[in-house]
Design a protein around this motif. Structure first.
Motif, PDB file in Angstrom:
ATOM      1  N   GLN A 126       0.800  -1.280   0.112  1.00 12.54           N
ATOM      2  CA  GLN A 126       0.055  -0.002   0.027  1.00 12.54           C
ATOM      3  C   GLN A 126       0.815   1.248  -0.126  1.00 12.54           C
ATOM      4  O   GLN A 126       0.583   2.249   0.833  1.00 12.54           O
ATOM      5  N   HIS A 127       2.047   1.252  -0.626  1.00 13.76           N
ATOM      6  CA  HIS A 127       2.868   2.217  -0.963  1.00 13.76           C
ATOM      7  C   HIS A 127       3.252   2.237  -2.336  1.00 13.76           C
ATOM      8  O   HIS A 127       4.175   1.505  -2.888  1.00 13.76           O
ATOM      9  N   HIS A 128       2.957   3.293  -3.136  1.00 15.82           N
ATOM     10  CA  HIS A 128       3.156   3.505  -4.347  1.00 15.82           C
ATOM     11  C   HIS A 128       3.987   4.355  -5.088  1.00 15.82           C
ATOM     12  O   HIS A 128       4.006   5.552  -4.788  1.00 15.82           O
ATOM     13  N   PRO A 129       5.243   3.859  -5.722  1.00 14.63           N
ATOM     14  CA  PRO A 129       6.114   4.740  -6.258  1.00 14.63           C
ATOM     15  C   PRO A 129       5.835   5.339  -7.631  1.00 14.63           C
ATOM     16  O   PRO A 129       4.847   4.851  -8.151  1.00 14.63           O
ATOM     17  N   ASP A 130       6.493   6.395  -8.033  1.00 13.42           N
ATOM     18  CA  ASP A 130       6.626   6.769  -9.143  1.00 13.42           C
ATOM     19  C   ASP A 130       7.671   5.888 -10.331  1.00 13.42           C
ATOM     20  O   ASP A 130       8.465   5.519  -9.731  1.00 13.42           O
ATOM     21  N   ILE A 131       6.885   5.358 -11.253  1.00 11.25           N
ATOM     22  CA  ILE A 131       7.802   4.397 -12.135  1.00 11.25           C
ATOM     23  C   ILE A 131       7.849   5.052 -13.704  1.00 11.25           C
ATOM     24  O   ILE A 131       6.768   5.441 -14.222  1.00 11.25           O
TER      25      ILE A 131
END
Length: 118
Positions: A66-71
């Motif tokens: 539940q932790h979303h990086p920029d990709i």
């Protein structure tokens, strides 16, 4: 950046800040560098398709945490990943945990970390 060790709660989540100095001493994060209030790594696959296939794996890791990086998927098969905790405007243990998981998954996905400046 807030000094490491500070813990706070927001939105039902617990966050513990990580300072740049603490980050430098952490194990399992050699692929990652400090980039302002974030950490960043770039992984390289042999082809564009290999890089593209790594993206959904990162998304699965992020969703589980539940932790979303920029990709960013870049030609010719590079994947740049940036992690920061938006709720705290800085680096937390949530970022470092997800970063470790992404780095651990990279070899099995056929990608390698690109050294800074490569």
């Amino acid at each position: 950046m807030i000094a490491g060790g500070v813990t706070w709660f927001t939105g039902g989540m617990e966050y513990t800040a990580v300072s740049a100095e603490e980050f430098a001493r952490l194990e399992g994060l050699d692929d990652w560098t400090i980039a302002g209030p974030a950490i960043q790594a770039t992984f390289r696959g042999a082809t564009y398709l290999v890089g593209a296939e790594f993206v959904p794996l990162i998304a699965q890791i992020a969703e589980a945490a539940q932790h979303h990086p920029d990709i960013e998927l870049l030609y010719p098969g590079r994947v740049r990943v940036t992690l920061t905790t938006h709720a705290t405007s800085g680096l937390t243990t949530l970022d470092t945990d997800v970063a470790r998981s992404i780095s651990a998954a990279a070899p099995g996905a056929g990608v390698v970390a690109e050294m800074r400046g490569s």
